[in-house]
Design a protein around this motif. Structure first.
Motif, mmCIF file in Angstrom:
data_model
loop_
_atom_site.group_PDB
_atom_site.id
_atom_site.type_symbol
_atom_site.label_atom_id
_atom_site.label_comp_id
_atom_site.label_asym_id
_atom_site.label_seq_id
_atom_site.Cartn_x
_atom_site.Cartn_y
_atom_site.Cartn_z
ATOM 1 N N LYS A 181 0.342 -0.975 -0.098
ATOM 2 C CA LYS A 181 -0.255 -0.574 0.174
ATOM 3 C C LYS A 181 0.514 1.449 -0.200
ATOM 4 N N ALA A 182 1.955 1.192 0.603
ATOM 5 C CA ALA A 182 2.486 2.562 0.840
ATOM 6 C C ALA A 182 4.168 2.178 0.580
ATOM 7 N N GLY A 183 4.796 2.323 -0.540
ATOM 8 C CA GLY A 183 6.151 2.049 -0.335
ATOM 9 C C GLY A 183 7.343 1.778 -1.291
ATOM 10 N N ALA A 184 7.972 1.140 -0.671
ATOM 11 C CA ALA A 184 9.610 1.198 -1.587
ATOM 12 C C ALA A 184 10.252 0.204 -1.126
ATOM 13 N N TRP A 185 10.930 -0.744 -2.238
ATOM 14 C CA TRP A 185 11.387 -2.005 -1.827
ATOM 15 C C TRP A 185 12.824 -1.323 -0.455
ATOM 16 N N VAL A 186 12.562 -1.914 0.561
ATOM 17 C CA VAL A 186 12.932 -2.161 1.609
ATOM 18 C C VAL A 186 14.521 -3.719 1.983
ATOM 19 N N ALA A 187 15.724 -3.370 1.882
ATOM 20 C CA ALA A 187 16.254 -4.808 2.653
ATOM 21 C C ALA A 187 15.882 -5.015 3.988
ATOM 22 N N VAL A 188 16.213 -6.494 4.179
ATOM 23 C CA VAL A 188 15.814 -6.978 5.343
ATOM 24 C C VAL A 188 16.640 -7.907 5.714
ATOM 25 N N PRO A 189 17.899 -7.692 6.254
ATOM 26 C CA PRO A 189 18.852 -8.610 7.259
ATOM 27 C C PRO A 189 18.218 -9.340 7.726
ATOM 28 N N PRO A 190 19.428 -10.949 6.992
ATOM 29 C CA PRO A 190 19.081 -12.351 8.227
ATOM 30 C C PRO A 190 18.801 -12.344 9.796
ATOM 31 N N PHE A 191 18.800 -12.639 10.073
ATOM 32 C CA PHE A 191 18.917 -12.533 12.253
ATOM 33 C C PHE A 191 21.573 -13.315 11.914
ATOM 34 N N GLY A 192 21.801 -12.216 12.404
ATOM 35 C CA GLY A 192 22.995 -12.020 12.156
ATOM 36 C C GLY A 192 24.133 -11.550 11.152
ATOM 37 N N GLY A 193 22.907 -11.152 10.246
ATOM 38 C CA GLY A 193 23.218 -9.551 9.701
ATOM 39 C C GLY A 193 23.982 -10.673 8.257
ATOM 40 N N TYR A 194 24.061 -9.942 6.870
ATOM 41 C CA TYR A 194 24.825 -10.253 5.767
ATOM 42 C C TYR A 194 26.028 -10.697 5.670
ATOM 43 N N ASP A 195 26.744 -11.124 4.800
ATOM 44 C CA ASP A 195 28.163 -11.838 4.793
ATOM 45 C C ASP A 195 28.866 -10.369 4.316
ATOM 46 N N GLY A 196 28.202 -9.074 3.672
ATOM 47 C CA GLY A 196 29.049 -8.375 3.342
ATOM 48 C C GLY A 196 28.467 -7.589 2.274
ATOM 49 N N PRO A 197 29.598 -6.508 1.162
ATOM 50 C CA PRO A 197 28.888 -5.456 0.491
ATOM 51 C C PRO A 197 28.510 -6.418 -0.946
ATOM 52 N N VAL A 198 27.617 -6.905 -1.561
ATOM 53 C CA VAL A 198 27.547 -7.498 -3.365
ATOM 54 C C VAL A 198 28.380 -6.232 -4.210
ATOM 55 N N VAL A 199 28.858 -7.676 -4.766
ATOM 56 C CA VAL A 199 30.213 -7.135 -5.578
ATOM 57 C C VAL A 199 29.255 -7.945 -6.944
ATOM 58 N N ALA A 200 28.839 -6.460 -7.919
ATOM 59 C CA ALA A 200 27.850 -7.342 -8.808
ATOM 60 C C ALA A 200 27.949 -5.791 -9.677
ATOM 61 N N PRO A 201 29.070 -5.209 -10.511
ATOM 62 C CA PRO A 201 29.243 -4.084 -11.462
ATOM 63 C C PRO A 201 27.746 -4.848 -12.251
ATOM 64 N N GLY A 202 27.358 -2.690 -12.479
ATOM 65 C CA GLY A 202 25.889 -2.734 -13.690
ATOM 66 C C GLY A 202 24.937 -3.183 -12.908
ATOM 67 N N THR A 203 24.343 -3.795 -11.665
ATOM 68 C CA THR A 203 23.266 -4.062 -10.952
ATOM 69 C C THR A 203 23.329 -3.322 -9.845
ATOM 70 N N SER A 204 21.783 -2.619 -9.680
ATOM 71 C CA SER A 204 21.482 -1.652 -8.610
ATOM 72 C C SER A 204 21.523 -2.345 -7.201
ATOM 73 N N ILE A 205 22.099 -3.247 -7.030
ATOM 74 C CA ILE A 205 22.675 -3.873 -5.517
ATOM 75 C C ILE A 205 23.928 -4.296 -5.426
ATOM 76 N N SER A 206 24.696 -4.195 -5.953
ATOM 77 C CA SER A 206 25.887 -3.736 -6.223
ATOM 78 C C SER A 206 26.459 -2.519 -4.739
ATOM 79 N N GLY A 207 27.572 -3.059 -4.107
ATOM 80 C CA GLY A 207 27.601 -2.437 -3.179
ATOM 81 C C GLY A 207 26.706 -2.513 -1.626
ATOM 82 N N LYS A 208 25.644 -2.418 -2.438
ATOM 83 C CA LYS A 208 24.591 -2.870 -1.167
ATOM 84 C C LYS A 208 24.933 -4.647 0.306
ATOM 85 N N GLU A 209 24.515 -4.390 1.184
ATOM 86 C CA GLU A 209 24.872 -5.524 2.433
ATOM 87 C C GLU A 209 23.785 -6.661 1.299
ATOM 88 N N GLY A 210 25.001 -8.002 1.827
ATOM 89 C CA GLY A 210 24.206 -9.037 1.020
ATOM 90 C C GLY A 210 24.678 -10.115 1.664
#
Length: 159
Positions: free
Chosen positions: A58-87
């Motif tokens: 109803k109201a929103g943008a996509w929000v990244a949700v971390p798993p319990f314990g957190g992600y492994d580190g940044p995603v390294v995938a040049p040219g994608t919208s998630i490169s540099g995000k925690e994942g």
């Protein structure tokens, strides 16, 4: 399970809308077994990865949700919208099945969709991000099994 289509470096798999009934003060937890192979040459710097996102329909943008314990580190995938995000980063995980849990309690009482968003290596894309036994727990009880034996392999596919 299926291979990533040739030339594809970013892809998403989206659930149908789900209402998280918060009337009883339930805690909502998403569970997923997954296996990641973002680049066939894991020694390369652009190995790919993935993350889980949620949207309030109803109201929103996509929000990244971390798993319990957190992600492994940044995603390294040049040219994608998630490169540099925690994942989940293919450079930091063993290529084995593992189970992760995500707290969705912040969306109690709302209708949401869950998206598995993968960015793959650009040089020699691997087999992809495989998902199995995706379950939603409400107060410790399995509320719904979204699907089984999935792979994130096509743009905008719906579970």
């Amino acid at each position: 399970m299926a291979a990533i289509p040739a030339g594809r470096t970013e892809t998403m798999l989206t659930s149908p809308p789900m209402t998280l009934d918060g009337a009883n003060g339930n805690a909502f937890t998403l569970s997923v077994w997954h296996w990641l192979d973002g680049d066939a040459l894991a020694a390369r710097a652009d190995t790919g990865g993935g993350l889980v996102e949620v949207i309030d329909t109803k109201a929103g943008a996509w929000v990244a949700v971390p798993p319990f314990g957190g992600y492994d580190g940044p995603v390294v995938a040049p040219g994608t919208s998630i490169s540099g995000k925690e994942g989940f980063s293919d450079a930091r995980v063993e290529r084995v099945w593992r189970r992760s849990f995500f707290d969705l309690s912040a969306w109690a009482g709302r209708t949401i969709q869950v998206r598995f968003h993968a960015g793959l290596g650009t040089f020699t894309p691997g087999d992809g991000w495989f998902l199995d036994d995706v379950e939603l727990f409400a107060g410790g009880v399995v509320e719904d099994v979204i699907d089984t034996d999935l792979s994130v392999c096509g743009a905008g596919e719906v579970i």
